[in-house]
Enzyme design. Sequence first.
Site, short mmCIF file in Angstrom:
data_model
loop_
_atom_site.label_atom_id
_atom_site.label_comp_id
_atom_site.label_asym_id
_atom_site.label_seq_id
_atom_site.Cartn_x
_atom_site.Cartn_y
_atom_site.Cartn_z
N SER A 8 0.83 -1.20 0.00
CA SER A 8 0.00 0.00 0.00
C SER A 8 0.86 1.24 0.00
CB SER A 8 -0.89 0.02 1.25
OG SER A 8 -0.11 0.36 2.40
N ASP A 9 0.27 2.35 -0.42
CA ASP A 9 0.88 3.64 -0.13
C ASP A 9 0.66 3.89 1.36
OD1 ASP A 9 2.12 6.09 -0.37
OD2 ASP A 9 0.94 6.73 -2.09
N TRP A 10 1.37 4.87 1.90
CA TRP A 10 1.37 5.06 3.36
C TRP A 10 0.00 5.52 3.84
CZ3 TRP A 10 5.13 2.71 1.75
CH2 TRP A 10 6.25 2.39 2.52
N HIS A 11 -0.61 4.70 4.69
CA HIS A 11 -1.97 4.91 5.21
C HIS A 11 -3.00 4.92 4.08
CE1 HIS A 11 -0.55 5.69 9.29
NE2 HIS A 11 0.33 6.56 8.80
N GLY A 12 -2.69 4.19 3.02
CA GLY A 12 -3.59 4.16 1.86
C GLY A 12 -4.69 3.13 1.95
#
Length: 805
Positions: free
Chosen positions: A260-264
């Site tokens: 995932s992207d960060w906190h995505g």
Amino acid sequence: MTNAFRTEATVVVAQMTLTEKLDLICGNGLWRTTGVPRLGLPSLLMVDGSNGLHVVPDQISTDTQNTDLGAFLDAVETTDDPENRDDNVLLGKSIPATCFPVLSVLANSWDITLAHEVGTALAIECRAAGAQILLGPGINLRRSPLAGRGFEYFSEDPILTGEMAAGVIQGLQDKGVGASLKHFACNNSETERISMDSVVEPRALHELYLLGFERAIARSNPWTVMTSYNRLNGVQTSQNPWLLRDILRGRWHYDGMIMSDWHGIQDLPAAVKAGNDLDMPFNVARRRRLENAVSGGNVPVAVLDEACIHIAALTLRSADAQRRLPVSHPDFAAHHDLARKATSRACVLLRNQNNLLPLTPKPGNRLLVIGTGAVSPEIQGAGSTAVRPIRCDIPLECLQATAPEGVSIHWEPGWSVNGTHDPHRQDAALAAARSAETVIVFASTPPSVSGENADRPNLDLCQAHNTLIAELAKLHNRIVVVLTHPDAVVLPWADNVQAILSAGYAGAGFGQAVADILFGHTNPSGKTSITWPVRPEDCPAFLGYPGEQGKHLYREGIFVGYRFFDIRRIEPLFPFGHGLSYTSFTYAALKLANNAEGVAIQFTLSNTGTRTGREICQLYLGRNPTAANRALPHHPLRALKGFTTVSLEPGESRVVTMTLDRRDLAYFDTVREDWTVPAGTISIDIGSSSRDIRLSDSLYIVGDATPARWLDLHTPPGQALEIPGVQKELVAWLADVTGQSIIETKNRLAPCSRSFLGIYDTLCWSFGLELDETRLAHILDDANRRSGAKKPGHRPDNCSKLDPS
């Protein structure tokens, strides 16, 4: 992932406890994976920065679970107040590293070998910093120049994007550092980026927005792929089984790790079931929800194991590469020279009226340099990719050191430190210009108004810069403008200055690279990787950007970038693939050969000027956009299919060969839901830009069989009667129902082919009867089975397929 790593990973995961599996999926702090030391799986360190390392030591400690969201936001936040800009916050107190040109600038080189060199240097610096994964390159298309992260991406074209990305990835991974290809997919603006729904029709999705990813994966096999923040056709990309399982894993056979992207990730159980393996960074609540979902049976253990196997295999592959490939201490001086070389090849000479450049001042001549950017250059964009450069070439110093002996260089700031109007500084610059032989202006966009989480408000340079350039043009006829900018800009004074050099965010070698180009030590060879509009309203995405009510409609469909400008016959400020040189090139002797594999192309390129130069030869495929009065697929007038860079000495000629394979000739057929080669005449265009075609010839291509259209009661009869066997069955049935002869029935049926109504209504009206719908439906269904037609919507291409569990 090789079979060996997957096999070993499967054995390792089988020995893991449930807690270890959950920890492996949920990351460790901000930038690490969670290792399983007892099973030989170390923790992996991931770092940001496609154009240089962004490593913040305080955020990567191994003894704490750093879940501080504020630390993450400090590293990515963009401020729109230049006076309050704090580089220590903006750069997250990152360690010093080489700052290479951003990817949008590197793409202007069209040089895959150069991209590989940059990737190699990045890998060496990653290894020295103890990192195993670099979070890049980013390859979302530059659909609109307003996009805040456009400078992080290569191009508006998927072919140029995919090829350049593959070069960077191969350079990284050949030295043992895994790449993370991002952001998958359709992350084309920063507005409401965690919630915006990118609504994209299937052809545009496959032919443009997915194609760059597909091409980069096929050529370089990145170790990881990162999902994006946005939704795609209604589904969060990290929770999208169609995107991750059907396309990435199924159609493209990708076997690496998906993160995932960060906190995505908003719903971690749904993301794991959809095929997203790693959730970054660590988050207590998301981990708890996943554990509850596994305990409650909502996430099968087999699905959890699959994600763990991908992460474990990546870890084993990384450990193997680090053992096999020696660690070399970074040669930062050599890397800085590489940054200079990359900038030199990527700067684009947009305009050079009367061959003002290169400058050849004589002793005693006085050159005037204007602009704060000449002493404090903006070499990169803001956000998570920002690099703290080890060293940075200052343009004014480099110009002074590079100018011929006896030539004086005077500097005036021209405007205030933050780029706004200062009447005293403007007047001083205008006064100094009157006695200067040549004026060089360093102009730029407002600092830090775009970047991560911030789209550009407009395409303008600083107003003070535009104003001063316009005033200079009234009193001087030797003006050179050097541009610093994140993406395309509008230039209201473009026709009134003699030379324009686009540098973009050019990295730490900017100053010397520009000095070498201006004084002729380097022959510019860069070409634009996007189309520059005359005005914002000319941009393809203008009417739908950046979306409203949570939906971003990609209204232009397949006509992105130069495809739109061509089909609408809009004159750009500078076309895609445009760039001038200090020498000249001619193209001749085009030869085409059509074979079962595709098309072989050959032509001769000659340097007809007096300087050594590099020419970027561009191969375009042209088609009639659509046939008149027929509901046939539309096509761009011209689409890039390949390119090559050729270096020639003065007077030298070389035979250039290029090829098109069957896939290059195809479009995405939404009926077949696959790539299809249409029969017909194509144009092979060889150009120096998309609007400067030097050679062209046509070929007839024997395409794939035309897919049969699905027939039902509402299909116009003309379409149904084209299908073999339908007329014969209809005549037999209608003759039986009406009692007429076969000939009479045929004659009565013939005019029906012109009806725009559905076939059932048309036949009822023509024969004056209420016909049996069921019998007609059977005739049409039989025809569908014979022709292999697919019912529309039988498998929607909108990311709505149910998860495999």
